[in-house]
Scaffold this active site. Structure first.
Site, short mmCIF file in Angstrom:
data_model
loop_
_atom_site.label_atom_id
_atom_site.label_comp_id
_atom_site.label_asym_id
_atom_site.label_seq_id
_atom_site.Cartn_x
_atom_site.Cartn_y
_atom_site.Cartn_z
N ALA A 106 0.85 -1.19 0.00
CA ALA A 106 0.00 0.00 0.00
C ALA A 106 0.89 1.24 0.00
O ALA A 106 2.10 1.15 0.18
CB ALA A 106 -0.90 -0.01 1.23
N LYS A 107 0.32 2.37 -0.21
CA LYS A 107 1.04 3.64 -0.12
C LYS A 107 0.02 4.76 -0.04
O LYS A 107 -1.11 4.59 -0.49
CB LYS A 107 1.94 3.86 -1.35
CG LYS A 107 3.10 4.78 -1.11
CD LYS A 107 4.27 4.02 -0.50
CE LYS A 107 5.45 4.94 -0.22
NZ LYS A 107 6.65 4.15 0.13
N GLY A 108 0.44 5.91 0.50
CA GLY A 108 -0.47 7.04 0.57
C GLY A 108 0.30 8.34 0.48
O GLY A 108 1.53 8.35 0.48
#
Ligand code: NAD
Length: 418
Positions: A106-108
């Site tokens: 994931a990443k944000g």
């Protein structure tokens, strides 16, 4: 190899396509592995200290959750957008699988220049962004960590916001936290220690002496600064480092600890540090050194400058610093690239240790953390080096083949719902 346009997303897709072809994956599974499972865009209204309202855009992408909860950093940078976050999330998927960690990717991020905000503004922005993500994140769902422009204080605000919303203290919702609220010993230096371990493994593999090795490092942030210090302490000569404002060079070697102190005492940049010459980031990348460590942003070694890179070994502290086209040029020129999903995997390794400690509410010593980190890094390096050597492929391709095959296997084993 298929060539892309040079964006992070294109580079990530080319790398996946190369691994998928090598593994003989069918088109459907390849598409499943390419497509992010969830991608969310949120608006982040921020009340500035002067009473003005500004509305920022935030993102969180959960690329793949087949092997476990999502894991990946949160980035505050003006050029952050959904495509970049998708690429970074995909790399996290392969990295966790390669490192043998039971997480997905994931990443944000938020498109913002954090240096232009006050501490209070950064806190309000972070809490509002975190509040939007509450339904998506959690110790068993998706666990953020620091990345470019964020730090352990950012993680503390996210942990507090999440805990307040859910009604109980949830230390395991983020990693890279301060020690006082469930952080892990050794996390702050973990990515850099991992870069050092990967670099030393590459030196051993190529028969080089660390004491006769010169290094240039682009980026003097959380990853670059401690990488410089650890390499210097271990006997390498770090001759150049840089930040967004430019670089410094001393052919006799820099003193990274003194540079770190210089910044801690209030200097805004490494540029102008006494006893050094100034150079540009472009010059740093092309410097005549044995090892280059890009530790800033993606896409800095491209079709434009790949021919002029002098280093014989590139160890990717940053995610995606080499575009797919540049990768092919470097491979043709015999430059060894220790790829990001291996070289900077020490960060997620110790994030995993932090989460394990939080879930057990039982904490380890820094020596235990560093020993376990070394074991994970050395195992992953030797698996990649072995596959690369036996199949005559690049370290990049070998790392992706291992990571992608493990995620593909998880999909096959779980089957498709419904
Ligand atoms: P950071 O914000 O702490 O530091 C970034 C550094 O890069 C700063 O010195 C900044 O001045 C410099 N920089 C920014 N833009 C630049 C430009 N255009 N040219 C040259 N230098 C520039 O970020 P970080 O956490 O050190 O992350 C650096 C890289 O490492 C990123 O690619 C990140 O995704 C990757 N990474 C970080 C971690 C981690 O644990 N922090 C783990 C794995 C990978």
């Amino acid at each position: 190899m298929i060539l892309g346009s040079g964006s992070a997303w294109d580079t990530a897709c080319v790398q996946l396509a190369n691994a998928a072809r090598h593994l003989g994956l069918d088109d459907g599974l390849h598409e499943l592995l390419r497509t992010p499972r969830r991608a969310i865009t949120v608006s982040v209204p921020l009340l500035r200290d002067d009473g003005q309202l500004m509305v920022l855009t935030g993102y969180r992408v959960q690329h793949n959750l087949a092997r476990g909860p999502g894991k990946g950093g949160i980035r505050y940078h003006p050029s952050t957008d959904l495509e970049e976050v998708k690429a970074l999330a995909m790399w996290m998927t392969w990295k966790c699988a390669l490192m043998g960690i039971p997480y997905g990717g994931a990443k944000g991020g938020i498109a913002v220049e954090p240096a232009l905000l006050s501490r209070q503004e950064r806190e309000r922005m972070t809490r509002r962004y975190a509040a939007e993500l509450v339904p998506l994140i959690g110790p068993e769902k998706d666990i953020p960590a620091p990345d470019v422009g964020t730090d352990e204080q950012t993680m503390a605000w996210i942990m507090d916001t999440y805990s307040t919303h859910t009604g109980h203290t949830a230390t395991g919702v983020v990693t890279g936290k301060p020690l006082s609220i469930g952080g892990s010993a050794g996390r702050a230096g973990a990515t850099s220690r991992g870069v050092q371990l990967a670099l030393f493994a590459a030196l051993r593999q190529t028969g080089r002496d660390p004491h006769a090795t010169t290094v240039a490092i682009q980026g003097f942030g959380k990853v670059g600064a401690l990488t410089a210090q650890y390499l210097h302490d271990a006997g390498c000569k770090v001759v150049a480092v840089s930040d967004v404002k430019g670089g410094v060079y001393n052919p006799q070697g820099l003193n990274p600890a003194a540079l770190i102190r210089h910044l801690a005492e209030g200097a805004e940049t490494v540029v102008g540090f006494p006893g050094t010459d100034t150079l540009t980031n472009d010059d740093l990348l092309e410097l005549d050194v044995d090892v280059l460590v890009p530790a800033a942003l993606e896409g800095v070694i491209t079709i434009e400058n790949a021919d002029r890179i002098s280093a014989r070994i590139i160890v990717e502290g940053a995610n995606g610093p080499v575009t797919a086209e540049a990768d092919r040029i470097l491979e043709d020129r015999g430059v060894m690239v220790v790829p990001d999903i291996l070289a900077n995997g020490g960060g997620v390794a110790v994030s995993y240790f932090e989460w394990v400690q939080d879930m057990q509410a039982y904490f380890w010593s820094e020596d235990e953390v560093n020993d376990r980190l070394r074991a994970l890094m050395e195992r992953a390096y030797s698996e990649v080096a072995m596959l690369a050597t036996t199949q005559g492929i690049s370290m990049r391709k070998a790392a992706h083949v291992i990571g992608v095959s493990r995620v593909a296997e998880a999909h096959r084993t779980r089957g498709l719902y419904p």
